[in-house]
Design a protein around this motif. Structure first.
Motif, mmCIF file in Angstrom:
data_model
loop_
_atom_site.group_PDB
_atom_site.id
_atom_site.type_symbol
_atom_site.label_atom_id
_atom_site.label_comp_id
_atom_site.label_asym_id
_atom_site.label_seq_id
_atom_site.Cartn_x
_atom_site.Cartn_y
_atom_site.Cartn_z
ATOM 1 N N ASP A 119 -50.493 57.620 45.229
ATOM 2 C CA ASP A 119 -50.768 58.948 44.687
ATOM 3 C C ASP A 119 -49.900 59.285 43.483
ATOM 4 O O ASP A 119 -50.349 60.001 42.587
ATOM 5 C CB ASP A 119 -50.551 60.014 45.774
ATOM 6 C CG ASP A 119 -50.971 61.398 45.311
ATOM 7 O OD1 ASP A 119 -52.148 61.552 44.940
ATOM 8 O OD2 ASP A 119 -50.122 62.300 45.306
ATOM 9 N N TYR B 278 -60.337 60.266 45.806
ATOM 10 C CA TYR B 278 -60.363 61.226 44.699
ATOM 11 C C TYR B 278 -61.753 61.360 44.088
ATOM 12 O O TYR B 278 -61.891 61.684 42.909
ATOM 13 C CB TYR B 278 -59.373 60.795 43.617
ATOM 14 C CG TYR B 278 -57.979 60.534 44.134
ATOM 15 C CD1 TYR B 278 -57.131 61.586 44.486
ATOM 16 C CD2 TYR B 278 -57.499 59.232 44.285
ATOM 17 C CE1 TYR B 278 -55.852 61.349 44.972
ATOM 18 C CE2 TYR B 278 -56.216 58.982 44.766
ATOM 19 C CZ TYR B 278 -55.400 60.041 45.106
ATOM 20 O OH TYR B 278 -54.138 59.799 45.580
ATOM 21 N N ARG C 273 -59.124 62.698 38.659
ATOM 22 C CA ARG C 273 -59.252 62.871 40.105
ATOM 23 C C ARG C 273 -59.979 64.166 40.448
ATOM 24 O O ARG C 273 -59.821 65.173 39.777
ATOM 25 C CB ARG C 273 -57.855 62.873 40.746
ATOM 26 C CG ARG C 273 -57.169 61.506 40.710
ATOM 27 C CD ARG C 273 -55.758 61.583 41.236
ATOM 28 N NE ARG C 273 -55.205 60.246 41.446
ATOM 29 C CZ ARG C 273 -53.967 59.998 41.869
ATOM 30 N NH1 ARG C 273 -53.148 61.009 42.137
ATOM 31 N NH2 ARG C 273 -53.562 58.751 42.038
#
Length: 308
Positions: free
Chosen positions: A32, A102, A302
């Motif tokens: 992430d 995402y 995202r």
């Protein structure tokens, strides 16, 4: 309830069984955040960023060592400092997961299926292939036959190529036309994809994060550290569910499927905290060349697009 209090409650929950969760949490953090910011971090920064989750330096060092042994991380030494990055193996796995985590929106289903029959795959690799395909969302519809209601081949082709079995697998395209068969397929999804179990996990996820999301919305100014913790916890918990969820089209899911609501909550909360989380990362994490750089362009795509 205050944001800080809610975060403390989340972190307290991570004080139990942290040795089991340490490696998984580190992978979530790298996927992430770290990979998007140059893909390198000093071990000291990693320890400092993970300590609020109930992990101490020894646990983090042990987990990092295991991830290096398993080819998830690679180390680089500079003086007395160690720096860690995702390996090529990890990047390939991350890219597959990121397409689902995402995603911008659910794609319309054309009614087609991809069916995989590992006809000539050796026994040694057959179990590994099954695990890889289950992770990609495939279901075992009969012994030795896996299927997914999607015509998308990218992740499947990458997996077969990585395993060196592209020419050992039969891949078929299928389509269901009769209404009776569609109704039967909906029943099949409950057993092949364990929807009741996944639904329960989504409900627990929503119960945890709804209150936090509401508190964040009400808060006019957010602490950058709190935003980093929220974003990391959010993606870590959501990713763990997705590892077991096939991401089936709505036509095959029960009414009011909690996975859709969970995705919307994740996307909305992520958008609320991502900018402050980036500020924390850039200010508090160090790589071999200094502070971590800003996020790359791909990061901002995202969930359909993040604010710069």
């Amino acid at each position: 309830m205050a944001v800080v209090k809610l975060i403390d409650e989340f972190l307290a929950d991570y004080s139990e069984n942290t040795q089991v969760r340490a490696g998984s949490l580190i992978i979530s953090l790298f996927g992430d955040s770290i990979y998007q910011h140059g893909n390198s971090i000093w071990l000291g920064s990693l320890i400092e960023s993970l300590e609020p989750f109930g992990l101490n330096a020894r646990q983090i060092r042990t987990a990092v060592f295991r991830l290096v042994q398993e080819d998830w991380l690679v180390s680089e030494q500079s003086g007395r400092r160690s720096y860690y990055s995702f390996t090529d193996f990890s990047i390939r796995h991350y890219e597959k997961a990121a397409r689902r985590i995402y995603a911008s929106q659910e794609e319309d289903w054309d009614g087609k299926w991809t069916v995989v029959i590992p006809t000539f795959v050796s026994n040694e690799k057959r179990d590994q292939l099954r695990k890889e395909l289950l992770w990609l969302g495939y279901g075992a519809i009969t012994p030795g036959v896996l299927a997914h209601p999607s015509g998308t081949r990218q992740s499947l082709d990458e997996t077969l190529q990585e395993m060196g079995i592209t020419n050992d697998v039969v891949i078929l395209k299928a389509e269901t036309e009769e209404l009776a068969s569609r109704a039967c397929l909906k029943k099949l999804t409950h057993t092949s994809w364990k929807l009741d179990e996944i639904a329960k996990r989504y409900e627990q996820f929503l119960e945890k994060f709804r209150a936090l999301s509401m508190a964040v919305k009400r808060r006019k100014q957010l602490d950058v550290r709190d935003c980093f913790l929220i974003r990391t916890l959010l993606i870590h918990e959501y990713r763990r569910i997705l590892l077991n969820d096939a991401d089936l089209p709505g036509e095959l899911l029960p009414v009011n499927w909690p996975g859709k609501t969970s995705f919307e909550l994740t996307a909305n909360l992520y958008k609320l905290v991502h900018r402050q989380a980036i500020d924390y990362i850039k200010s508090n994490m160090v790589t071999i060349d200094g502070p971590l750089p800003g996020a790359n362009k791909k990061h901002y795509s995202r969930f359909g697009g993040l604010e710069l």
